[in-house]
Structure formats: structure tokens, C-alpha cells
Scaffold this active site. Structure first.
Site, short mmCIF file in Angstrom:
data_model
loop_
_atom_site.label_atom_id
_atom_site.label_comp_id
_atom_site.label_asym_id
_atom_site.label_seq_id
_atom_site.Cartn_x
_atom_site.Cartn_y
_atom_site.Cartn_z
N HIS A 12 0.82 -1.22 0.00
CA HIS A 12 0.00 0.00 0.00
C HIS A 12 0.85 1.27 0.00
O HIS A 12 0.33 2.35 -0.24
CB HIS A 12 -0.99 -0.01 1.17
N ASP A 48 0.22 -7.88 1.73
CA ASP A 48 0.44 -6.44 1.62
C ASP A 48 1.94 -6.11 1.61
O ASP A 48 2.39 -5.17 2.25
CB ASP A 48 -0.25 -5.68 2.77
N SER A 79 4.71 2.64 7.75
CA SER A 79 4.41 1.45 6.96
C SER A 79 5.59 1.07 6.07
O SER A 79 6.13 1.91 5.34
CB SER A 79 3.17 1.69 6.09
#
Length: 516
Positions: free
Chosen positions: A132, A164, A241
Site C-alpha cells: 500500500h 500487503d 508502513s
């Protein structure tokens, strides 16, 4: 207007057209082509033993230990900016972002810059991050900045939606790379550090402990998702992230992926993909351009108190096989419905997602040793794993609704004389089972009653209960199993979610949204 002026005007309009076309091309949204490069020199550094022995760690003051780890890890964690297209006022909400402003933004497609982190896993420039973080990037829209401020353009090597994760590549050599630890050896309560770029604050280091292991928090939007996160209370925020979660030896034990928050910022807990799974995904992407997923070929559910009693187990442990796929690896090597998997390669498993992760870190064709409980006996069984083909619809649970007919014995008064007036349907992806009972006034219509909720399933997490009667799917009333099946399938296919209107046993009406 004379002829000369007409020619000049035409030439001017042509130049304006060329200029506008050039600008539109510069702003055109690009499409990434996966860089399935052949790699002969890439080496990922793995550590089978702690870089710093445990006895030595006990004698080191935590203040100096954290400083040493931070100095070692920071050069291996990178800052990533990604240019993504946005429509009108829509902005990405998962990471920090800046809207690109300017005169031409009034006329041309809008773009934004999102921020994330990544980890250098090889000295020749392979970076592991979250999908992402770089998803939807425009052509040449990924920029990587090292800790020493060197800047590189990056290209996508490959992505894996089910975890992910993504691998991107920068052109460099002799780059600092992280040492990868063994995430299976991580214990609750041990110190960890999170390194990343929250809120564009580059090379930020926070400390905390491992709060829990094997968390399934339903945040990956993919029907084949693999979630068995390491949970930590080290501060993780937007921009972290793709960054590193490391132990006190400076080894990578996880890729920071998500936060548990109602405000969008840190509120106590973050989640990281275990390093063993992340590195397996990265190696597959680098070598093959895609992840080659091992397949056991079963549907599973965790063993709870009620199921343990039903199976006659003395302890509540393991993961039960609820269905064996015909012709799959489990079927070929003699596993059966209602077998309970107690351990994988001598590593205990007690939750469905734990078993899922243990198999996901293996490769097709590998042999796995499963410890099985069956009818009071315990034994080991070696199983050669199959491969999940692209577009495969089953991993560890049925990912489509399966309808089956079931007739109860008519001479058993406890079950009642159902005959052909009962059907059972199992919604494996969502985790519940429905019994359809024909209505006395019209045998073609049925009451659709939820009879079973799987432990840890989406249905349980959203609050569905046994005994609830399904009345509608979305806005459409349902009175037979086939209609229910079709509407659920269509909703999951179109929106990856379904809204059920139910009536409780007390007559109250409720609405529940379940996501695939």
C-alpha cells in the site's frame, strides 16, 4: 486578415497544441511493468543465531543497547515518496500526503505524494516495503531516499496482495542492508524497536515490547490474505508502513504494516508482518517475479471449548481440518476431515492463522511434518505441499459459498422429521453456516437460520450469533438458499463485502456488514 497573418496564426495554434499535448503527456498516469529481473548476486543476510548473544545482552545497559541498535539499523531503512493519481478532492488516507499544487492542476489530472518506509534487504538495492506504500504509483513516481540523503528512482519488482508486501529496486551497489532474524523465536514481552518515517520525520526510532503474536486483525483487503501479525506497543504512525521492527540484536523480525487506531494516529498498538514470511515473499518476487504459495488443500477452524468436547479431546488445542480438498496435498497423504493439526514441524499451532502462516513461509514441493490428533491417537504425518495456482479459489478455507444437502435420520426424534424440507449452506469465507427450514405454508420458501459461527471468523468478529435469521442481503429479501447464495456471491465479487439484515431470537432487527 492577409495570407501571411493567416499562416502565422495557424502556426501559432499548432505550437500551442504541441505544447498542451506535451504537458498532458508529462502528467499522464503511467502503468508499472513488473521488473522480473534475473538476479545472480543478490544476497539476503540471514541470522540463525542472535547477532549479540543473550547473555551479553543481559549485561548491557538498555540506554546504550538501544543506541547501538539504532545506529546499526537506521542506515538500512529508507524513506519512500510515491506520486499517485487522485480524483478531485479524494486523497489517500493511509499515509501522509501532499497535494501537488500549481497552475496546471486546474486543468490536468490531480496527483498527490504519499509517504512510507522501506527496508534494504540486499546490498545491490532491493527494498522490501508494504504494497500500500507504492500501490497505484504513476510511471517513474517512486522515489527512495537513504539515511545518508542519497536519492534514487525506484521501480517495482513485484507485489503480493495477500500479505500487503512489495519489493522495489534502486540502482546501487555496496548499500547498507539489514540482517534478517528468525521471527519464530520472538517472544511476548521482549524489547523491540520500530524504525521508519512517521509524519515525514525521517529515521525515527521508537521502542516498546512485543505485546502479542499471531494477530489476525482483518486489515488486508484480499480474499487470500495471510495475517499472523506481531503486535507491539512501540509507537507506529502513518509513514512507518514498510519500516523495520527489530530486536535488541538489531535483526529484522517484522515489517511494520498497520496500527490499531480510532483517530488515525498511534493509540498503543501496531502490527508487523513476521520477517520469516516477509523474506519468503521477497525472495519469491526477486527470483520468480511472483509469490509461489504452498498449498495444503484443507479448510480449517480453530478448536474452541465446545469443539474440543465434541471431538473428545482432553485439552483445547490445535486447528481442526473441517474439509479436505479432493486431490489436494492433504488428501494425497491421508489427512481426513476432523483431524486436528497440533504442530507444524514441531512448532505448536492453536489458531487458524498460525497454521496458515506456517504453511505460507514454505514453498511448493517442500515436505512439512504435521502432528495430528485423530480419535484419541496422536501421530506425525509428512505431507508434500502443493502449489496454489494463480486465480486459485481455495487456501485454508472455502473462498466461495458451498451449498450442500443434508438429510437427518427420520427415526431420530431429537432431530425431527425434516425430510427434504431442510438444507444447509456453509459460507466458508465469512465463517458461518445457515440452515434453511421450509415454511409450513409454502414449501418453496424457507427460514434461513444461522446455526454455526466459526471461531475467529469475520462473522464472529462482526457480532453475528447462532439463532439469528437472515431476512435480507442488502435491500433484497431472501427466502431460499440459492437466492442467498447468489446474492452473497455477487456482493462479495462486486464490493468485497456483504450487508446482512437479520432478526434476532427476540425479534429485534440488526444490520451486519461482513468483509471478505
Amino acid at each position: 486578415m492577409n495570407t501571411r497573418n493567416r499562416y502565422l496564426s495557424g502556426f501559432l495554434f499548432m505550437l500551442i497544441g504541441i505544447l498542451i499535448g506535451t504537458l498532458l503527456s508529462l502528467y499522464q498516469q503511467g502503468v508499472w511493468i513488473n521488473d522480473h529481473s534475473r538476479v545472480s548476486v543478490t544476497e539476503v543476510k540471514r541470522s540463525s543465531e542472535p547477532v549479540i548473544p543473550e547473555q551479553e545482552l543481559k549485561n548491557v545497559d538498555a540506554r546504550f543497547l538501544f543506541r547501538s541498535v539504532a545506529e546499526r539499523v537506521k542506515p538500512t531503512v529508507v524513506y519512500i515518496e510515491t506520486v499517485v493519481p487522485v480524483n478531485g478532492s479524494d486523497m489517500p488516507d493511509d499515509e501522509n500526503h501532499d497535494r501537488e499544487e500549481g497552475f496546471w492542476d486546474r486543468f490536468l489530472p490531480h496527483k498527490a505524494r504519499t509517504v512510507g518506509s522501506g527496508v534494504l534487504i540486499s546490498s545491490d538495492g532491493y527494498v522490501l516495503t508494504n504494497n500500500h506504500v507504492i500501490d497505484d504509483a504513476v510511471q517513474n513516481g517512486i522515489e527512495v531516499v537513504l539515511n545518508d540523503k542519497r536519492m534514487f528512482k525506484a521501480r517495482v519488482v513485484g507485489t503480493d496482495l495477500s500479505t500487503d508486501l512489495a519489493v522495489i529496486k534502486i540502482d546501487g551497489s555496496d548499500l547498507p542492508s539489514i540482517v534478517v532474524g528468525n521471527s519464530d523465536r520472538v517472544n511476548v514481552g521482549e524489547w523491540v524497536l520500530a524504525v521508519g518515517n512517521p509524519f515525514r520525520l525521517r529515521s525515527t526510532v521508537t521502542a516498546g515490547i512485543v505485546s502479542a503474536l499471531g494477530r489476525d486483525v482483518q486489515i488486508i483487503n484480499d480474499q487470500m490474505r495471510v495475517e499472523s501479525f506481531i503486535q507491539t506497543d512501540a509507537a507506529i504512525n502513518k509513514g512507518n508502513s514498510g519500516g523495520a521492527l527489530v530486536n535488541t540484536s538489531g535483526e529484522l523480525i517484522g515489517i511494520n504494516t498497520a496500527i490499531a487506531s480510532q483517530s488515525g494516529s498511534y493509540q498503543g498498538y501496531g502490527f508487523a508482518v513476521p520477517a520469516n514470511l516477509a523474506i519468503k515473499v521477497a525472495r519469491d518476487i526477486i527470483q520468480y517475479g511472483e509469490v509461489r504459495r504452498a498449498l495444503l488443500g484443507v479448510s480449517i477452524r480453530g478448536v474452541d471449548h465446545r469443539l474440543a468436547e465434541e471431538l473428545g479431546m482432553n485439552e483445547i488445542r490445535g486447528v481442526m481440518i473441517s474439509e479436505v480438498a479432493p486431490g489436494g496435498a492433504a488428501d494425497e497423504f491421508g489427512l481426513q476431515d476432523r483431524d486436528v493439526v497440533l504442530a507444524v514441524n514441531k512448532e505448536q499451532v492453536d489458531e487458524s492463522n498460525e497454521l496458515q502462516e506456517k504453511i505460507a513461509v514454505m514453498s511448493p514441493g517442500e515436505v512439512v511434518k504435521l502432528t495430528i490428533w485423530r480419535n484419541g491417537d496422536q501421530f506425525d504425518r509428512n505431507v508434500k505441499l502443493g502449489r496454489l495456482e494463480s486465480g486459485g479459489s481455495e487456501l485454508f478455507s472455502a473462498n466461495r459459498l458451498q451449498l450442500r444437502q443434508q438429510e437427518e435420520p427420520q427415526d431420530n426424534p431429537e432431530n425431527g422429521d425434516y425430510g427434504d424440507g431442510v438444507e444447509f449452506g456453509r459460507f466458508g469465507t465469512l465463517g458461518f453456516e445457515v440452515m434453511a427450514l421450509s415454511k409450513p405454508e409454502d414449501a418453496r420458501k424457507f427460514d434461513l437460520i444461522i446455526t454455526e459461527i466459526e471461531e475467529g471468523s469475520e462473522a464472529q468478529k462482526r457480532g453475528l450469533k447462532e439463532g439469528y435469521q437472515i431476512k435480507k442481503v442488502g435491500e433484497t429479501a431472501v427466502e431460499d438458499m440459492k437466492t442467498l447464495q447468489d446474492l452473497v456471491d455477487r456482493s462479495l465479487e462486486d464490493r468485497d463485502s456483504v450487508v446482512l439484515q437479520v432478526e434476532t431470537e427476540d425479534g429485534a432487527v440488526g444490520f451486519y456488514e461482513l468483509k471478505r
